[in-house]
Design a protein around this motif. Structure first.
Motif, short mmCIF file in Angstrom:
data_model
loop_
_atom_site.label_atom_id
_atom_site.label_comp_id
_atom_site.label_asym_id
_atom_site.label_seq_id
_atom_site.Cartn_x
_atom_site.Cartn_y
_atom_site.Cartn_z
N PHE A 91 27.29 75.79 -7.22
CA PHE A 91 27.31 77.43 -7.48
C PHE A 91 27.61 78.10 -6.01
N GLN A 92 28.46 79.33 -6.58
CA GLN A 92 28.32 80.21 -4.50
C GLN A 92 26.64 80.83 -4.68
N ASN A 93 26.61 81.58 -5.65
CA ASN A 93 24.72 81.87 -6.11
C ASN A 93 23.24 81.31 -6.41
N TYR A 94 23.89 80.19 -6.00
CA TYR A 94 23.02 79.00 -5.45
C TYR A 94 21.99 78.46 -7.03
N ASN A 95 22.06 79.16 -7.79
CA ASN A 95 21.51 79.05 -9.50
C ASN A 95 19.84 78.54 -8.93
N LEU A 96 19.13 78.87 -8.37
CA LEU A 96 18.63 78.20 -8.13
C LEU A 96 16.82 78.95 -8.97
N VAL A 147 7.87 74.18 -0.29
CA VAL A 147 8.98 75.63 -0.46
C VAL A 147 9.41 76.46 -0.92
N LYS A 148 9.37 77.26 -1.69
CA LYS A 148 10.13 77.45 -2.43
C LYS A 148 11.09 78.77 -2.19
N ALA A 149 12.09 78.21 -3.71
CA ALA A 149 13.35 78.45 -2.46
C ALA A 149 14.02 79.93 -2.62
N LYS A 150 12.82 80.60 -3.13
CA LYS A 150 12.69 81.89 -2.58
C LYS A 150 13.22 82.60 -0.84
N ASP A 151 11.91 81.06 -0.28
CA ASP A 151 11.97 81.66 1.19
C ASP A 151 12.34 80.95 1.96
#
Length: 267
Positions: A91-96, A147-151
């Motif tokens: 996905f364009q917005n990664y969808n993680l 590592v967390k995806a947000k980082d």
């Protein structure tokens, strides 16, 4: 023996939304095993609708779509589940899940092989955990395992999405503007990862992109959409950059580097 693995056939496919908007009109396309097809066109041309129809994130209004020789447009239950498992989506917005680790996000690509209760509790086999490690190595992110995806940076998140897609063991990967918003260096890393999966694993790749320059560099075949209809379909050896002026007429002339003006994100 002939195999249908990695083949997609769209026959007389149309998609009309509830408000009357025509998303796709009379689409007839065949994507063969191992092709790297890049779909180009203006915003609203139907690129995203086409990808979402292939794995049935959208139901089509008319027509049929065959995945590996099986009709996904009328599939339900376990058959639909298995067909979707063979068609991974990037996905364009990664969808993680941004608050989960890279490992947990990658393993989510494997949940289609488990009962819901096992995946909910993170109960996976040693073999599948080893697969996650191998797929993270392939996208050079094993060091981000905990590592967390947000980082992560945007490019790293997209490469986690690629590793997650590989956990499905797909015969087809669909990618909807996977490098939109990424810088040129990161774009190259992501595109090289996808090209390597195409060439080394024989996975059919169908990818939406706004950059004609990228299409000319990576595609084995380019398909152009305009107003929901196919207006262009050529293998890369037959492509001429000047062909795209008609597809992108509304966006102005092509630049010297072969790229059209950036289009807004598709709905």
């Amino acid at each position: 023996m002939t195999t249908n693995k990695g083949n997609i056939i769209l026959s007389d496919v149309s998609k009309i939304y509830s408000n009357g908007t025509v998303g796709l009109e009379d689409i007839n396309l065949t994507f063969n095993h191992g092709e790297f097809v890049m779909i180009v066109g203006l915003s609203g041309s139907g690129k995203s609708t086409l990808l979402r129809a292939i794995n049935r994130l959208h139901d089509v209004s008319t027509g049929t779509i065959l995945i590996n020789g099986e009709d996904i447009t009328n599939a339900s239950g376990n058959k639909l589940h298995k067909l979707r498992r063979s068609v991974a989506m990037i996905f364009q917005n990664y969808n993680l899940v941004k608050t989960s680790s890279v490992y947990r996000n990658v393993m989510s690509g494997r949940v289609g092989y488990y009962p819901a209760w096992k995946s909910a509790f993170g109960i996976f086999t040693k073999e599948d955990k080893a697969m996650a490690v191998a797929n993270l190595k392939r996208v050079n992110l094993l060091d981000k395992y905990y590592v967390k995806a947000k980082d992560l940076s945007g490019g790293q998140q997209q490469r986690v999405g690629i590793a997650r897609a590989m956990m499905q063991e797909p015969s087809v990967i669909l990618a909807d503007e996977p490098v939109s918003g990424l810088d040129p260096k990161t774009t190259k890393l992501v595109m090289n990862d996808l090209k390597r999966l195409n060439e080394e694993d024989g996975i059919t790749i169908v990818l939406n992109v706004h950059s004609i320059g990228l299409a000319l560099k990576y595609a084995s075949r380019i398909v152009g959409l305009k107003n929901g209809r196919i207006v262009y379909d050529k293998f890369i050896e037959d492509v001429d950059k000047r062909d795209f002026k008609e597809i992108y007429r509304e966006a102005g002339d092509l630049s010297d580097n072969g790229e059209a003006d950036d289009e807004p994100n598709n709905p």
